[in-house]
Design an enzyme around this catalytic site. Structure first.
Site, short mmCIF file in Angstrom:
data_model
loop_
_atom_site.label_atom_id
_atom_site.label_comp_id
_atom_site.label_asym_id
_atom_site.label_seq_id
_atom_site.Cartn_x
_atom_site.Cartn_y
_atom_site.Cartn_z
CG ASP A 2 -1.90 5.43 4.91
OD1 ASP A 2 -1.63 4.33 5.62
OD2 ASP A 2 -2.92 5.80 4.49
CE LYS A 56 -6.44 9.12 8.11
NZ LYS A 56 -7.01 8.05 8.91
CE LYS A 103 -3.14 2.91 3.11
NZ LYS A 103 -3.94 2.58 4.20
NE ARG A 158 -10.67 -1.37 4.15
CZ ARG A 158 -11.11 -1.24 5.30
NH1 ARG A 158 -12.36 -2.24 5.60
NH2 ARG A 158 -10.40 -0.74 6.34
CD GLU A 197 -6.61 5.30 2.62
OE1 GLU A 197 -7.53 5.43 3.41
OE2 GLU A 197 -5.55 4.97 3.00
CG ASP A 230 -5.34 7.97 4.67
OD1 ASP A 230 -6.50 8.65 4.04
OD2 ASP A 230 -5.59 7.08 5.43
#
Ligand code: BES
Ligand code: MN
Ligand code: ZN
Length: 503
Positions: free
Chosen positions: A291, A280, A268, A354, A352, A273
């Protein structure tokens, strides 16, 4: 940036200057070479004064020792020498490096007081620990650590010289070739994770991965246009809120003699993010520059494998996007079709990772037909709730692969704890409108995330997913890591490959 110490291995002492390091144990014994220097009495006296007991990794520091050519004597404890485990040797190297000042020249007499020889692998691990410990991310500090103005950190960068003197120095030199490649890979992963997102967007990250070409890695980079053509709408949906276009990079290392199917590692790579429209909270959001810790580990691993000329066929695939909210961003309620054909209802744009992995996993299987896939992702906050920061969460469809990962984790200190998968969790990601939805509610958040990924793994493929949200960054400082980013994943996966997929 890495201030890597100059580590080398020798049969005997070169010159008696700088700092001498010797090893002791709970009996305060010394090896033959150290005894030959006549420091046994000094050690006894100093230990009594300092209440030093030779406990594991405890340091006793003696300045300007009389009757010794060296300027300084550092004694490091092995504890009970017969209880030493593999990971202790790199920790020992880390502690030794930590005891040295910048620019210091040191000679380590690497010998056990009990007379057992320290093996070449163990000696190389001491070097590995020292190199990993020495790393610090200070590229953006305009002052040296010594407080001097305007030296751009140069003083802090003066590397330590560590001469390791040992009976098995020949074997250590051989082992060091591979070990230093692994250290480089781990430090590369740390660099990528520490680097801020304004500097490292998806395109810049892809360029760093492409630089592995110099080591003989075959690189293929997909642009947004190419991914559109392949129908990778899950990954593209995440990227569409950012002005910076996504990339997917495949890194192929063919080290085996045969043309066998590769082992695939998928990472990933969310360079930042924000959460997207499901934004967030502000507190701690800066950490989301990390991330892409999964992708960084895959790049670091490919570096390590290529640099040590691993005899395995391995492919690394990373999905690189930025998750931003803007007028074009994906919304909750949107439905996207992944490249595999599975349709996904977006419930929360902050889930996001996944979505990125869904298409990266598909691409890995379609292009390379791997028999084994391991993915790494800073996927869920829930894994930190479950396991804290010492173990990464492991989800696996194959017991042999899971056991191999557990073993590699215990050996390297990058530990994994197996978590469940199962059809009950599939129920939690059923969608009213699409095949599946991208969140499964508050309970079992890491498991439903893993179960989501499993929907993109073909039957017959041995697959494991490692949730590294707790271990890749911000984890507690250790003997071998003083940086925010740990480089987690490079060492466990290098070991997995070395022990299971070579030759
Ligand atoms: N990147 C985060 C997970 C994360 C959190 C990594 C903290 C490292 C430290 C991930 O994309 C995320 O936001 N996950 C959500 C999922 C939720 C919306 C279902 C989470 O964990 O809260
Ligand atoms: Mn998120
Ligand atoms: Zn994320």
């Amino acid at each position: 940036m890495t201030h890597s110490p100059a580590v080398s291995f020798h049969k005997s002492t070169m010159n008696e200057t700088g700092t001498l390091i010797v090893l002791t144990d709970e009996t305060l014994g010394l090896g033959a070479a150290a005894q030959g220097l006549g420091i046994a009495d000094l050690l006894q006296k100093a230990a009594a004064t300092a209440d030093y007991k030779g406990k594991s990794l405890a340091v006793l520091d003696l300045l300007a020792p009389a009757n010794l050519a060296f300027d300084r004597l550092v004694v490091v404890g092995l504890g009970k020498a017969d209880e030493l485990v593999e990971g202790d040797w790199s920790r020992l190297g880390g502690v030794i490096l930590g005891a040295l000042r910048k620019g210091e020249k040191a000679t380590l007499h690497a010998e056990r007081p009990d007379g057992t020889a320290i093996s070449g692998d163990q000696l190389a691990d001491i070097g590995l620990g020292a190199v990993l410990r020495a790393y610090s991310f200070d590229r953006y500090k305009s002052k040296g650590k010594n407080g001097k103005d305007g030296d751009n950190g140069k003083a802090a960068k003066a590397p330590v010289t560590l001469d390791i003197v040992a009976a098995e120095s020949g074997k250590a030199k051989k082992a060091w070739v591979a070990r230093s490649a692994i250290a480089e890979g781990a430090i590369l992963a740390r660099e990528l994770v520490n680097e801020p997102a304004n500097v490292l967007g998806p395109v810049e990250f892809a360029e760093k991965a492409a630089a592995l070409e110099a080591l003989g890695v075959t690189i293929e980079t997909l642009t947004e246009k190419q991914m559109k053509k392949l129908g990778m709408r899950a990954l593209l949906g995440v990227a569409q809120g950012s002005v910076r276009p996504p990339r997917l990079v495949a890194m192929h290392w063919n080290g085996a003699k045969s043309k066998g199917k590769p082992v695939a590692f998928v990472g990933k790579g969310v360079v930042f993010d924000t959460g997207g429209i499901s934004i967030k909270p502000a507190g701690g959001m800066e950490d989301m520059k990390g991330d892409m810790g999964g992708a960084a580990a895959v790049v670091g691993l490919m570096h390590a494998l290529a640099a040590r000329k691993s005899k395995a066929n391995v492919v690394g695939i990373i999905g690189l996007v930025e998750n931003m909210p803007d007028g074009n961003a994906q919304r909750p309620g949107d439905i996207v079709a992944a490249a595999s054909g599975v349709t996904i209802e977006i419930i929360n744009t902050d889930a996001e990772g996944r979505l990125v992995l869904a298409d990266a996993l598909w691409y890995a299987q379609k292009t390379y037909e791997p028999k084994v896939i391991v993915d790494l992702a800073t996927l869920t906050g829930a894994i930190m709730v479950a396991l804290g920061t010492d173990y990464a969460g492991m989800f696996a469809t194959d017991d042999v692969l899971a056991d191999a990962l557990s073993k590699a984790g215990e050996a390297t200190g990058e530990k994994v704890w197996r978590m469940p998968l199962g059809p009950a969790y599939d129920k939690m990601i059923e969608s009213k409108f699409a095949d599946i939805k991208n969140t499964g509610g508050r309970y079992g958040g890491s498991i439903t995330a893993a179960q989501f990924l499993k929907r993109f793994v073909d039957d017959g493929v041995a697959w494991a997913h490692l949730d590294i949200a707790g271990t890749a960054m911000g984890s507690p400082q250790t003997e071998i890591n003083r940086s925010w980013a740990s480089g987690w994943g490079v060492r466990i996966l290098d070991r997995l490959v070395a022990d299971n997929y070579e030759g």
